[in-house]
Scaffold this motif. Structure first.
Motif, PDB file in Angstrom:
ATOM      1  N   SER A   4      31.975 -16.210  39.933  1.00 35.03           N
ATOM      2  CA  SER A   4      31.967 -15.284  38.814  1.00 35.03           C
ATOM      3  C   SER A   4      31.714 -16.030  37.509  1.00 35.03           C
ATOM      4  O   SER A   4      32.230 -17.132  37.313  1.00 35.03           O
ATOM      5  CB  SER A   4      33.320 -14.571  38.741  1.00 35.03           C
ATOM      6  OG  SER A   4      33.415 -13.822  37.544  1.00 35.03           O
ATOM      7  N   ARG A  24      28.107  -9.720  31.220  1.00 34.05           N
ATOM      8  CA  ARG A  24      27.796  -8.733  32.252  1.00 34.05           C
ATOM      9  C   ARG A  24      28.095  -7.342  31.707  1.00 34.05           C
ATOM     10  O   ARG A  24      28.903  -7.169  30.806  1.00 34.05           O
ATOM     11  CB  ARG A  24      28.637  -8.959  33.512  1.00 34.05           C
ATOM     12  CG  ARG A  24      28.291 -10.215  34.260  1.00 34.05           C
ATOM     13  CD  ARG A  24      29.173 -10.402  35.472  1.00 34.05           C
ATOM     14  NE  ARG A  24      30.546 -10.673  35.065  1.00 34.05           N
ATOM     15  CZ  ARG A  24      31.590 -10.696  35.878  1.00 34.05           C
ATOM     16  NH1 ARG A  24      31.427 -10.449  37.173  1.00 34.05           N
ATOM     17  NH2 ARG A  24      32.792 -10.967  35.430  1.00 34.05           N
ATOM     18  N   THR A  25      27.453  -6.334  32.301  1.00 30.59           N
ATOM     19  CA  THR A  25      27.758  -4.951  31.957  1.00 30.59           C
ATOM     20  C   THR A  25      29.023  -4.521  32.707  1.00 30.59           C
ATOM     21  O   THR A  25      29.435  -5.178  33.677  1.00 30.59           O
ATOM     22  CB  THR A  25      26.603  -4.011  32.357  1.00 30.59           C
ATOM     23  OG1 THR A  25      26.498  -4.000  33.788  1.00 30.59           O
ATOM     24  CG2 THR A  25      25.288  -4.423  31.719  1.00 30.59           C
ATOM     25  N   ALA A  27      29.239  -2.030  34.677  1.00 30.09           N
ATOM     26  CA  ALA A  27      28.827  -1.710  36.044  1.00 30.09           C
ATOM     27  C   ALA A  27      28.728  -2.974  36.893  1.00 30.09           C
ATOM     28  O   ALA A  27      29.149  -2.989  38.053  1.00 30.09           O
ATOM     29  CB  ALA A  27      27.493  -0.963  36.035  1.00 30.09           C
ATOM     30  N   GLU A  28      28.196  -4.041  36.321  1.00 35.96           N
ATOM     31  CA  GLU A  28      28.086  -5.303  37.063  1.00 35.96           C
ATOM     32  C   GLU A  28      29.459  -5.897  37.353  1.00 35.96           C
ATOM     33  O   GLU A  28      29.710  -6.392  38.448  1.00 35.96           O
ATOM     34  CB  GLU A  28      27.240  -6.307  36.272  1.00 35.96           C
ATOM     35  CG  GLU A  28      25.775  -5.932  36.222  1.00 35.96           C
ATOM     36  CD  GLU A  28      24.984  -6.687  35.188  1.00 35.96           C
ATOM     37  OE1 GLU A  28      23.737  -6.623  35.268  1.00 35.96           O
ATOM     38  OE2 GLU A  28      25.579  -7.334  34.295  1.00 35.96           O
ATOM     39  N   ALA A  31      31.098  -3.881  40.138  1.00 35.63           N
ATOM     40  CA  ALA A  31      30.457  -4.035  41.444  1.00 35.63           C
ATOM     41  C   ALA A  31      30.469  -5.470  41.953  1.00 35.63           C
ATOM     42  O   ALA A  31      30.109  -5.716  43.112  1.00 35.63           O
ATOM     43  CB  ALA A  31      29.014  -3.536  41.371  1.00 35.63           C
ATOM     44  N   TRP A  32      30.876  -6.415  41.141  1.00 32.66           N
ATOM     45  CA  TRP A  32      30.737  -7.844  41.456  1.00 32.66           C
ATOM     46  C   TRP A  32      31.272  -8.207  42.841  1.00 32.66           C
ATOM     47  O   TRP A  32      30.619  -8.909  43.609  1.00 32.66           O
ATOM     48  CB  TRP A  32      31.417  -8.687  40.390  1.00 32.66           C
ATOM     49  CG  TRP A  32      31.047 -10.134  40.467  1.00 32.66           C
ATOM     50  CD1 TRP A  32      31.790 -11.145  40.999  1.00 32.66           C
ATOM     51  CD2 TRP A  32      29.847 -10.737  40.010  1.00 32.66           C
ATOM     52  NE1 TRP A  32      31.132 -12.338  40.888  1.00 32.66           N
ATOM     53  CE2 TRP A  32      29.923 -12.111  40.282  1.00 32.66           C
ATOM     54  CE3 TRP A  32      28.695 -10.254  39.390  1.00 32.66           C
ATOM     55  CZ2 TRP A  32      28.908 -12.992  39.960  1.00 32.66           C
ATOM     56  CZ3 TRP A  32      27.693 -11.139  39.070  1.00 32.66           C
ATOM     57  CH2 TRP A  32      27.805 -12.487  39.348  1.00 32.66           C
ATOM     58  N   MET A  35      28.900  -7.071  45.618  1.00 30.55           N
ATOM     59  CA  MET A  35      27.497  -7.500  45.558  1.00 30.55           C
ATOM     60  C   MET A  35      27.216  -8.614  46.558  1.00 30.55           C
ATOM     61  O   MET A  35      28.073  -9.443  46.843  1.00 30.55           O
ATOM     62  CB  MET A  35      27.165  -8.043  44.164  1.00 30.55           C
ATOM     63  CG  MET A  35      26.990  -7.042  43.097  1.00 30.55           C
ATOM     64  SD  MET A  35      26.553  -7.939  41.561  1.00 30.55           S
ATOM     65  CE  MET A  35      26.246  -6.575  40.489  1.00 30.55           C
ATOM     66  N   ALA A  39      22.249 -10.571  44.875  1.00 32.26           N
ATOM     67  CA  ALA A  39      22.427  -9.681  43.723  1.00 32.26           C
ATOM     68  C   ALA A  39      23.209 -10.388  42.613  1.00 32.26           C
ATOM     69  O   ALA A  39      22.867 -10.270  41.435  1.00 32.26           O
ATOM     70  CB  ALA A  39      23.135  -8.397  44.139  1.00 32.26           C
ATOM     71  N   ARG A  40      24.235 -11.129  42.995  1.00 32.45           N
ATOM     72  CA  ARG A  40      24.994 -11.889  41.994  1.00 32.45           C
ATOM     73  C   ARG A  40      24.106 -12.930  41.328  1.00 32.45           C
ATOM     74  O   ARG A  40      24.171 -13.127  40.111  1.00 32.45           O
ATOM     75  CB  ARG A  40      26.188 -12.573  42.652  1.00 32.45           C
ATOM     76  CG  ARG A  40      27.272 -11.632  43.059  1.00 32.45           C
ATOM     77  CD  ARG A  40      28.390 -12.406  43.699  1.00 32.45           C
ATOM     78  NE  ARG A  40      29.396 -11.502  44.232  1.00 32.45           N
ATOM     79  CZ  ARG A  40      30.336 -11.873  45.055  1.00 32.45           C
ATOM     80  NH1 ARG A  40      30.435 -13.125  45.453  1.00 32.45           N
ATOM     81  NH2 ARG A  40      31.218 -10.998  45.485  1.00 32.45           N
ATOM     82  N   VAL A  43      21.946 -11.321  38.728  1.00 27.65           N
ATOM     83  CA  VAL A  43      22.698 -11.057  37.494  1.00 27.65           C
ATOM     84  C   VAL A  43      22.895 -12.358  36.726  1.00 27.65           C
ATOM     85  O   VAL A  43      22.668 -12.420  35.510  1.00 27.65           O
ATOM     86  CB  VAL A  43      24.053 -10.379  37.792  1.00 27.65           C
ATOM     87  CG1 VAL A  43      24.913 -10.302  36.526  1.00 27.65           C
ATOM     88  CG2 VAL A  43      23.849  -8.986  38.375  1.00 27.65           C
ATOM     89  N   GLN A  46      20.151 -13.513  34.529  1.00 30.62           N
ATOM     90  CA  GLN A  46      19.927 -12.742  33.302  1.00 30.62           C
ATOM     91  C   GLN A  46      20.899 -13.102  32.176  1.00 30.62           C
ATOM     92  O   GLN A  46      20.620 -12.822  31.004  1.00 30.62           O
ATOM     93  CB  GLN A  46      20.079 -11.256  33.594  1.00 30.62           C
ATOM     94  CG  GLN A  46      19.056 -10.710  34.551  1.00 30.62           C
ATOM     95  CD  GLN A  46      19.344  -9.265  34.884  1.00 30.62           C
ATOM     96  OE1 GLN A  46      19.766  -8.491  34.036  1.00 30.62           O
ATOM     97  NE2 GLN A  46      19.112  -8.900  36.128  1.00 30.62           N
TER      98      GLN A  46
END
Length: 57
Positions: A4, A24-25, A27-28, A31-32, A35, A39-40, A43, A46
């Motif tokens: 994380s 992170r948003t 939502a992210e 959902a972390w 995921m 997917a992690r 993220v 970004q």
């Protein structure tokens, strides 16, 4: 397993929908745990750009 990006500064900027600690948003963040590593990783890739573009109040 992708770790994380949380740095224990958990404050959401509601205008930009980002945590000002990890960028992170909501939502992210929510959902972390569910995921996939891919997917992690997506993220995580970004986050530097989000931090660079973050307009601090």
């Amino acid at each position: 397993m992708t770790q994380s990006p949380c740095i224990q500064i958990c404050q959401i900027d509601p205008d930009q929908d980002l945590c000002v600690g990890c960028f992170r948003t909501l939502a992210e963040i929510a959902a972390w745990g569910a995921m996939s590593d891919a997917a992690r990783d997506a993220v995580m890739a970004q986050l530097p750009e989000r931090e660079r573009r973050y307009d601090q109040p």
